[in-house]
Design a protein around this motif. Structure first.
Motif, PDB file in Angstrom:
ATOM      1  N   SER A 172       0.829  -1.207   0.000  1.00 62.26           N
ATOM      2  CA  SER A 172       0.000   0.000   0.000  1.00 62.26           C
ATOM      3  C   SER A 172       0.860   1.252   0.000  1.00 62.26           C
ATOM      4  CB  SER A 172      -0.929   0.009   1.220  1.00 62.26           C
ATOM      5  OG  SER A 172      -1.798  -1.095   1.200  1.00 62.26           O
TER       6      SER A 172
ATOM      7  N   GLU B 263      -3.481   2.642   0.923  1.00 63.61           N
ATOM      8  CA  GLU B 263      -2.912   3.241  -0.287  1.00 63.61           C
ATOM      9  C   GLU B 263      -3.350   4.691  -0.445  1.00 63.61           C
ATOM     10  OE1 GLU B 263      -3.431   2.838  -5.149  1.00 63.61           O
ATOM     11  OE2 GLU B 263      -4.247   1.319  -3.815  1.00 63.61           O
TER      12      GLU B 263
ATOM     13  N   MET C 113      -4.717  -2.776   2.575  1.00 63.83           N
ATOM     14  CA  MET C 113      -4.535  -2.238   1.231  1.00 63.83           C
ATOM     15  C   MET C 113      -5.250  -0.903   1.042  1.00 63.83           C
ATOM     16  SD  MET C 113      -4.424  -5.568  -1.312  1.00 63.83           S
ATOM     17  CE  MET C 113      -5.840  -6.441  -0.637  1.00 63.83           C
TER      18      MET C 113
END
Length: 301
Positions: free
Chosen positions: A16, A259, A256
């Motif tokens: 990420s 990000e 994730m």
């Protein structure tokens, strides 16, 4: 948390971080060359990296012994799956690169992250019925998008770049569903290689037809291409493949989702970009919707 679960969560957070900071590299690359030239450069570099990685893993004996013999496993499905995923990834990446060239990295990061909400919404096409919570997340994302891109502006219309980033989120959602369909049947790194090979070929064709790339452009954008090609496309996708194994999918999705946070922080620290209070509220609302969409529903007693 067990050691393996902690390690894999940290791997996904690393992916990420790379994806988020890659928005800065993409923004820098957009200053020197066209979107198809940049996409072609990073994709060919990713192919070289992944091909080398596969060779190293095979030499080390880390291959799937249950698959068909030979270097390339399940060839027919690999070609079909890699091509389908690659076409979707090319369309998404091209839209993203064009959009990044016209807006801030923070906006690009948060708008792209809408795919996390869109993926389950697209499940309706396959007979799944999203619950009330999911529709609330979608509504919250739309409000966040308004605060981030429209609030305080004279026009209620999205800019061209922001429309492209919104389309990019839909395209990435399609690509994720395709990967979800084909990945159980294939080696993850080989699927990633064929996917990026497809992106490289298509983007090269578009580059030669629509743009006029020069050696000087590639020289000026060399660092950005290297970071996106090796780190974002090569390393980060490998970290995702390894990190998602033996890890609760909810924890993986939340890791994730970071990000979008890293993209905003990178734009602030590296490029000196700023966001107003209203835009920050929009970012927060969109991020909250993305996180909430991945949380499991409470089980009825």
């Amino acid at each position: 948390m067990p050691n393996v679960q902690l390690r894999n969560t940290l791997l996904l957070m690393g992916a990420s971080f790379i994806w988020g900071t890659a928005f800065v590299a993409q923004s820098v690359g957009a200053d020197h060359m066209g979107p198809y030239s940049f996409l072609a450069g990073r994709s060919w570099l990713a192919c070289v990296f992944l091909l080398g990685l596969m060779a190293v893993l095979r030499k080390a004996g880390k291959t799937n012994s249950a698959a068909e013999p030979g270097f390339w496993q399940n060839r027919k499905v690999l070609v079909k799956g890699g091509t389908c995923c690659g076409i979707a990834l090319f369309a998404a990446s091209a839209a993203q690169q064009m959009g990044i060239g016209t807006t801030s990295t923070a906006k690009a990061g948060f708008m792209t992250a809408l795919y996390v909400v869109l993926v389950p919404v697209f499940g309706v096409l396959f007979g799944r019925r999203p619950g009330v919570k999911l529709w609330c997340c979608v509504a919250a994302s739309v409000v966040g998008l308004y605060l981030l891109c429209l609030a305080g502006h004279d026009s209620l219309a999205l800019t061209g770049g922001e429309w492209q980033l919104l389309g990019c989120a839909f395209l990435f959602a399609t690509q994720i569903l395709l990967v979800d369909h084909f990945s159980p049947k294939l080696d993850g790194i080989q699927l990633s290689f064929v996917q990026f090979l497809t992106v490289a070929v298509i983007s090269t064709v578009f580059m030669l037809i629509l743009e006029q790339p020069t050696i000087e452009q590639f020289r000026l954008a060399a660092v950005a291409i290297a970071y996106c090609g090796i780190m974002s496309s090569g390393v980060a996708y490998t970290l995702q493949i390894v990190g998602q194994k033996a890890l609760d999918p909810t924890i993986a999705s939340l890791a994730m989702c970071l990000e979008s946070v890293f993209s905003a922080l990178a734009g602030w620290l590296i490029l000196g970009e700023t966001l107003s209070t209203t835009e920050l509220c929009g970012c927060g609302l969109m991020f909250a919707a993305i996180v909430a969409s991945q949380l499991p529903d409470k089980k009825k007693v």
